[in-house]
Scaffold this motif. Structure first.
Motif, PDB file in Angstrom:
ATOM      1  N   CYS A  73      11.564   4.100  -5.302  1.00  0.00           N
ATOM      2  CA  CYS A  73      11.164   3.819  -3.920  1.00  0.00           C
ATOM      3  C   CYS A  73       9.984   4.681  -3.491  1.00  0.00           C
ATOM      4  N   LYS A  74       9.664   5.674  -4.276  1.00  0.00           N
ATOM      5  CA  LYS A  74       8.546   6.559  -3.964  1.00  0.00           C
ATOM      6  C   LYS A  74       7.341   6.291  -4.875  1.00  0.00           C
ATOM      7  N   ASP A  75       7.421   5.258  -5.692  1.00  0.00           N
ATOM      8  CA  ASP A  75       6.351   4.896  -6.611  1.00  0.00           C
ATOM      9  C   ASP A  75       5.375   3.965  -5.893  1.00  0.00           C
ATOM     10  N   GLU A  76       4.144   4.427  -5.692  1.00  0.00           N
ATOM     11  CA  GLU A  76       3.145   3.668  -4.932  1.00  0.00           C
ATOM     12  C   GLU A  76       2.835   2.320  -5.569  1.00  0.00           C
ATOM     13  N   ASN A  77       2.726   2.288  -6.897  1.00  0.00           N
ATOM     14  CA  ASN A  77       2.425   1.031  -7.590  1.00  0.00           C
ATOM     15  C   ASN A  77       3.559   0.030  -7.413  1.00  0.00           C
ATOM     16  N   PHE A  78       4.787   0.507  -7.541  1.00  0.00           N
ATOM     17  CA  PHE A  78       5.951  -0.359  -7.365  1.00  0.00           C
ATOM     18  C   PHE A  78       5.995  -0.915  -5.941  1.00  0.00           C
ATOM     19  N   ILE A  79       5.788  -0.056  -4.955  1.00  0.00           N
ATOM     20  CA  ILE A  79       5.823  -0.495  -3.554  1.00  0.00           C
ATOM     21  C   ILE A  79       4.704  -1.506  -3.296  1.00  0.00           C
ATOM     22  N   ALA A  80       3.505  -1.237  -3.806  1.00  0.00           N
ATOM     23  CA  ALA A  80       2.379  -2.158  -3.600  1.00  0.00           C
ATOM     24  C   ALA A  80       2.692  -3.540  -4.191  1.00  0.00           C
ATOM     25  N   LYS A  81       3.201  -3.585  -5.417  1.00  0.00           N
ATOM     26  CA  LYS A  81       3.559  -4.862  -6.048  1.00  0.00           C
ATOM     27  C   LYS A  81       4.696  -5.547  -5.294  1.00  0.00           C
ATOM     28  N   ILE A  83       5.451  -5.289  -2.073  1.00  0.00           N
ATOM     29  CA  ILE A  83       4.946  -5.844  -0.814  1.00  0.00           C
ATOM     30  C   ILE A  83       4.278  -7.190  -1.078  1.00  0.00           C
ATOM     31  N   LYS A  84       3.429  -7.246  -2.092  1.00  0.00           N
ATOM     32  CA  LYS A  84       2.750  -8.500  -2.431  1.00  0.00           C
ATOM     33  C   LYS A  84       3.762  -9.597  -2.766  1.00  0.00           C
ATOM     34  N   LEU A 104       8.323  -2.488   7.116  1.00  0.00           N
ATOM     35  CA  LEU A 104       7.954  -1.623   6.002  1.00  0.00           C
ATOM     36  C   LEU A 104       7.949  -0.179   6.479  1.00  0.00           C
ATOM     37  N   MET A 105       8.721   0.655   5.821  1.00  0.00           N
ATOM     38  CA  MET A 105       8.785   2.071   6.173  1.00  0.00           C
ATOM     39  C   MET A 105       7.783   2.827   5.305  1.00  0.00           C
ATOM     40  N   LEU A 106       6.812   3.419   5.953  1.00  0.00           N
ATOM     41  CA  LEU A 106       5.804   4.198   5.237  1.00  0.00           C
ATOM     42  C   LEU A 106       6.020   5.676   5.556  1.00  0.00           C
ATOM     43  N   SER A 107       6.044   6.479   4.512  1.00  0.00           N
ATOM     44  CA  SER A 107       6.223   7.911   4.710  1.00  0.00           C
ATOM     45  C   SER A 107       5.160   8.660   3.919  1.00  0.00           C
ATOM     46  N   SER A 108       4.993   9.909   4.242  1.00  0.00           N
ATOM     47  CA  SER A 108       3.968  10.712   3.567  1.00  0.00           C
ATOM     48  C   SER A 108       4.240  10.847   2.072  1.00  0.00           C
ATOM     49  N   THR A 109       5.491  10.720   1.662  1.00  0.00           N
ATOM     50  CA  THR A 109       5.803  10.839   0.226  1.00  0.00           C
ATOM     51  C   THR A 109       5.205   9.682  -0.580  1.00  0.00           C
ATOM     52  N   LEU A 118      -1.476   1.095  -3.185  1.00  0.00           N
ATOM     53  CA  LEU A 118      -0.787   0.910  -1.905  1.00  0.00           C
ATOM     54  C   LEU A 118      -1.795   0.846  -0.759  1.00  0.00           C
ATOM     55  N   LEU A 119      -2.785   1.711  -0.781  1.00  0.00           N
ATOM     56  CA  LEU A 119      -3.815   1.692   0.265  1.00  0.00           C
ATOM     57  C   LEU A 119      -4.606   0.387   0.252  1.00  0.00           C
ATOM     58  N   GLU A 120      -4.867  -0.154  -0.929  1.00  0.00           N
ATOM     59  CA  GLU A 120      -5.570  -1.434  -1.034  1.00  0.00           C
ATOM     60  C   GLU A 120      -4.756  -2.566  -0.404  1.00  0.00           C
ATOM     61  N   VAL A 121      -3.455  -2.589  -0.665  1.00  0.00           N
ATOM     62  CA  VAL A 121      -2.594  -3.623  -0.082  1.00  0.00           C
ATOM     63  C   VAL A 121      -2.553  -3.474   1.437  1.00  0.00           C
ATOM     64  N   LEU A 122      -2.352  -2.267   1.911  1.00  0.00           N
ATOM     65  CA  LEU A 122      -2.287  -2.039   3.354  1.00  0.00           C
ATOM     66  C   LEU A 122      -3.607  -2.397   4.032  1.00  0.00           C
ATOM     67  N   ASN A 123      -4.703  -2.136   3.373  1.00  0.00           N
ATOM     68  CA  ASN A 123      -6.005  -2.489   3.925  1.00  0.00           C
ATOM     69  C   ASN A 123      -6.164  -4.006   4.031  1.00  0.00           C
ATOM     70  N   MET A 124      -5.705  -4.744   3.006  1.00  0.00           N
ATOM     71  CA  MET A 124      -5.752  -6.208   3.059  1.00  0.00           C
ATOM     72  C   MET A 124      -4.930  -6.720   4.245  1.00  0.00           C
ATOM     73  N   LEU A 125      -3.754  -6.153   4.414  1.00  0.00           N
ATOM     74  CA  LEU A 125      -2.879  -6.590   5.497  1.00  0.00           C
ATOM     75  C   LEU A 125      -3.495  -6.305   6.858  1.00  0.00           C
ATOM     76  N   LYS A 126      -4.179  -5.183   6.958  1.00  0.00           N
ATOM     77  CA  LYS A 126      -4.798  -4.778   8.222  1.00  0.00           C
ATOM     78  C   LYS A 126      -5.786  -5.833   8.720  1.00  0.00           C
ATOM     79  N   PHE A 127      -6.433  -6.524   7.795  1.00  0.00           N
ATOM     80  CA  PHE A 127      -7.423  -7.536   8.175  1.00  0.00           C
ATOM     81  C   PHE A 127      -6.798  -8.907   8.440  1.00  0.00           C
ATOM     82  N   GLY A 128      -5.473  -8.997   8.412  1.00  0.00           N
ATOM     83  CA  GLY A 128      -4.799 -10.205   8.862  1.00  0.00           C
ATOM     84  C   GLY A 128      -4.640 -11.320   7.869  1.00  0.00           C
TER      85      GLY A 128
END
Length: 164
Positions: A73-81, A83-84, A104-109, A118-128
């Motif tokens: 649950c703390k693996d960025e690649n796993f979370i990014a995949k 979410i998609k 989606l619960m986002l934490s500093s960990t 993960l940042l790439e996915v969140l950025n895509m989502l930000k643009f709608g």
């Protein structure tokens, strides 16, 4: 009315295993010898709706974010995949006219040295939009009025069990 005025009340965020446990009481009857709904993990269609349980408004995080101390649950690649895949699944299988609400619960960990996927996915989502799928990001209070609402009335023993 079963509508929710999200501005005037708290919204509770539950792990999906708590919601699954509550749903295991559906159909249970000792008198009739019925055991109720099997307690099994909830999928995207169940965790992407708003629940009205007793007097509480509840949303649930997806299964892959359920166990906060489980390392995956703390693996960025796993979370990014995940979410998609979650968004793709909802796009293909959601049948309600009301919107799915994906919490989606986002934490500093989650944001460590290699959080680029993960940042790439969140950025895509930000643009709608994600792969042509329209996405709306916002505060829960803003999203709830358009969300799919499922009402679950609880009887007295269940209320005692779940501290309503």
């Amino acid at each position: 009315s079963s509508g929710i005025n999200a501005e005037s009340q708290s919204v509770y965020i539950w792990p999906s295993n708590k919601l699954s446990h509550l749903l295991s009481y559906l159909g249970r009857s000792e008198v009739l010898g019925l055991t109720g709904r099997p307690q099994r993990p909830l999928g995207s269609l169940s965790t992407s709706r708003v629940w009205r349980i007793g007097s509480k408004t509840v949303v649930s995080v997806p299964l892959y974010q359920d166990k906060q101390d489980f390392y995956i649950c703390k693996d960025e690649n796993f979370i990014a995949k995940s979410i998609k895949n979650h968004i793709r699944f909802l796009h293909n299988h959601w049948t309600s006219a009301k919107r799915p609400t994906f919490c989606l619960m986002l934490s500093s960990t989650l944001f460590k040295k290699d959080s680029k996927p993960l940042l790439e996915v969140l950025n895509m989502l930000k643009f709608g939009e994600f792969e042509g799928i329209p996405i709306k990001i916002g505060r829960l209070q803003e999203l709830i009025p358009a969300a799919k609402l499922t009402v679950l009335d609880c009887h007295k023993p269940l209320k005692d069990t779940f501290d309503f």
